[in-house]
Design an enzyme around this catalytic site. Structure first.
Site, short mmCIF file in Angstrom:
data_model
loop_
_atom_site.label_atom_id
_atom_site.label_comp_id
_atom_site.label_asym_id
_atom_site.label_seq_id
_atom_site.Cartn_x
_atom_site.Cartn_y
_atom_site.Cartn_z
N TYR A 1 0.85 -1.20 0.00
CA TYR A 1 0.00 0.00 0.00
C TYR A 1 0.89 1.26 0.00
O TYR A 1 1.95 1.27 0.63
CB TYR A 1 -0.87 -0.06 1.25
CG TYR A 1 -1.77 1.14 1.44
CD1 TYR A 1 -2.87 1.34 0.64
CD2 TYR A 1 -1.51 2.06 2.45
CE1 TYR A 1 -3.69 2.43 0.83
CE2 TYR A 1 -2.33 3.16 2.65
CZ TYR A 1 -3.42 3.33 1.83
OH TYR A 1 -4.23 4.41 2.02
N ASP B 1 -0.56 -7.92 5.85
CA ASP B 1 -1.68 -6.98 5.70
C ASP B 1 -2.76 -7.72 4.92
O ASP B 1 -2.60 -8.00 3.73
CB ASP B 1 -1.19 -5.72 4.96
CG ASP B 1 -2.30 -4.68 4.79
OD1 ASP B 1 -3.49 -5.04 4.83
OD2 ASP B 1 -1.96 -3.49 4.58
#
Ligand SMILES: *Cc1c(COP(=O)(O)O)cnc(C)c1O
Length: 396
Positions: free
Chosen positions: A112, A184
């Protein structure tokens, strides 16, 4: 029935709530109180020193927030969970808990955008050595991990090109090197993927996305063993990136329909991906559910379904994006994802706004890449909407 033997949908609805209900209410209350009152000085002392269960001050714990953590614990099959004001707070607090100057962390290039910024800007200035491997190059990751590292940090599927990393294989490599292995799981969701059961130490989410599901609350959460979560909680309670009780309540409510939403989002993503593959204007479609995806087999092995996120690259780059996206009527052009409404955005404006065009190019993110977070609408309407937008672009 205990939380452990419930199926996912049942956990999403029921788990983690019972002990927080008051006055016969069927829903968990939003406790906004900052502090808790004690008449008994010894009891106050015992709660404050952790000898007795209870709450002292809102920066540390809160009943509504704890109920959300308990539900997440059940969904990820974890011993413990702790929560944060945002997903980025979860990530940065985990790093601050475990990393000290001189440590080495191994990760991938496609994390991200915010996480990537921590890797490229903030960790190096604390003398932490960051090694970012080609996403999906398992041999490179293994060889870097073998050289020694404190943390192996992964994200799968990745944002925005939905690349897949073999979690089980990486957990093994990480543990052989004595590293803490962290995933994640924001794109995976607990419905499709449970990294703890594949051997990792910590699994985290931006609760802002699929968990909440309605784009109206920010939050983050990390799940793992009592020992690790206790350390992360301690860092967070002192440093203060606490989840707001109202956000916890909205997320808790959102999770009650998580399994239904994700099921529909996966179905829509698969159909939309196949439709996009038929369009002349589309150069490439990225979705782990497609057999053309380079790591489709790994995705099949470690995920129950392939998720609601896909991306596609259009011919003509930014110019085409500028023409196409405003024509969509059933999509928000916005920075978030995982909501019930379909959400679209160019990677250059959303997930990777923090990066320079050169950095994006190095990460293999074309400027004409469009990220789609599929909502729960009827797929026929979504496809019709894309069809009219493509027709418009082809006519100008
Ligand atoms: C959005 C997101 C984050 C950051 O979460 P915030 O709640 O926006 O801070 C981290 N990881 C992934 C994969 C995300 O999509």
């Amino acid at each position: 029935m205990t939380n452990q033997n419930m199926k996912m949908g049942t956990k999403a609805v029921w788990a983690g709530e019972k002990e927080y209900l008051v006055h016969g209410a069927t829903q968990v209350p939003v406790v906004l109180s900052v502090a808790y009152n004690y008449d008994d000085m010894d009891e106050w002392y015992d709660v404050a020193t952790g000898k007795k269960k209870g709450h002292i001050y809102g920066r540390n714990t809160n009943p509504t927030v704890q109920s959300f953590e308990d539900k997440m614990k059940a969904l990820e099959g974890a011993e413990a969970a702790t929560s944060f004001s945002t997903g980025m707070a979860a990530i940065s607090n985990i790093f601050s808990t475990f990393l000290v100057p001189g440590d080495r962390i191994v990760s991938i290039k496609d994390t991200y955008g915010g996480t990537n910024k921590i890797f490229t800007e903030f960790l190096p200035r604390q003398q932490i050595d960051v090694v970012l491997c080609e996403t999906g190059n398992h041999e490179q990751i293994e060889s870097e991990v073998t050289k020694g590292c404190k943390i192996l940090y992964l994200e799968t599927p990745t944002n925005p090109t939905v690349k897949i990393t073999d979690i089980e294989r990486m957990a093994k490599a990480g543990h052989e090197a004595g590293a803490l292995v962290i995933v994640d799981n924001t794109f995976g969701t607990p419905i499709n993927q449970n990294p703890l059961s594949l051997g990792v130490d910590l699994v985290l989410h931006s609760a802002t996305k699929f968990l909440g599901g309605h784009a109206d609350a920010l939050g983050g959460v990390v799940c793992g063993s009592h020992e690790l979560i206790e350390k992360i909680y301690h860092y967070r309670e002192i440093n203060g990136a606490t989840m707001d009780p109202m956000a916890a309540y909205l997320t808790l409510r959102g999770i009650k329909t998580l399994h239904l939403r994700v099921r529909q989002q996966c179905e829509n993503a698969m159909k939309l991906a196949k439709y996009l593959q038929t369009k002349d204007l589309v150069e490439a479609v990225y979705y782990p559910g497609l057999e053309t995806h380079p790591n489709h087999e790994i995705a099949k092995k470690q995920m129950k379904d392939f998720g609601g996120m896909l991306s596609f690259a259009v011919k003509g780059g930014v110019d085409t994006v500028r023409d196409l996206l405003p024509k969509l009527q059933l999509a928000n052009r916005a920075a978030n994802l995982g909501a019930v409404e379909t959400t679209v955005g160019p990677a250059r404006t959303t997930s990777h706004i923090e990066c320079t065009p050169e950095e994006r190019a190095a990460m293999g993110i074309p400027e004409g890449l469009i990220r789609v977070s599929c909502g729960i609408e009827d797929i026929d309407d979504l496809i019709a909407d894309f069809e009219q937008a493509f027709n418009y672009v082809e006519s100008v």
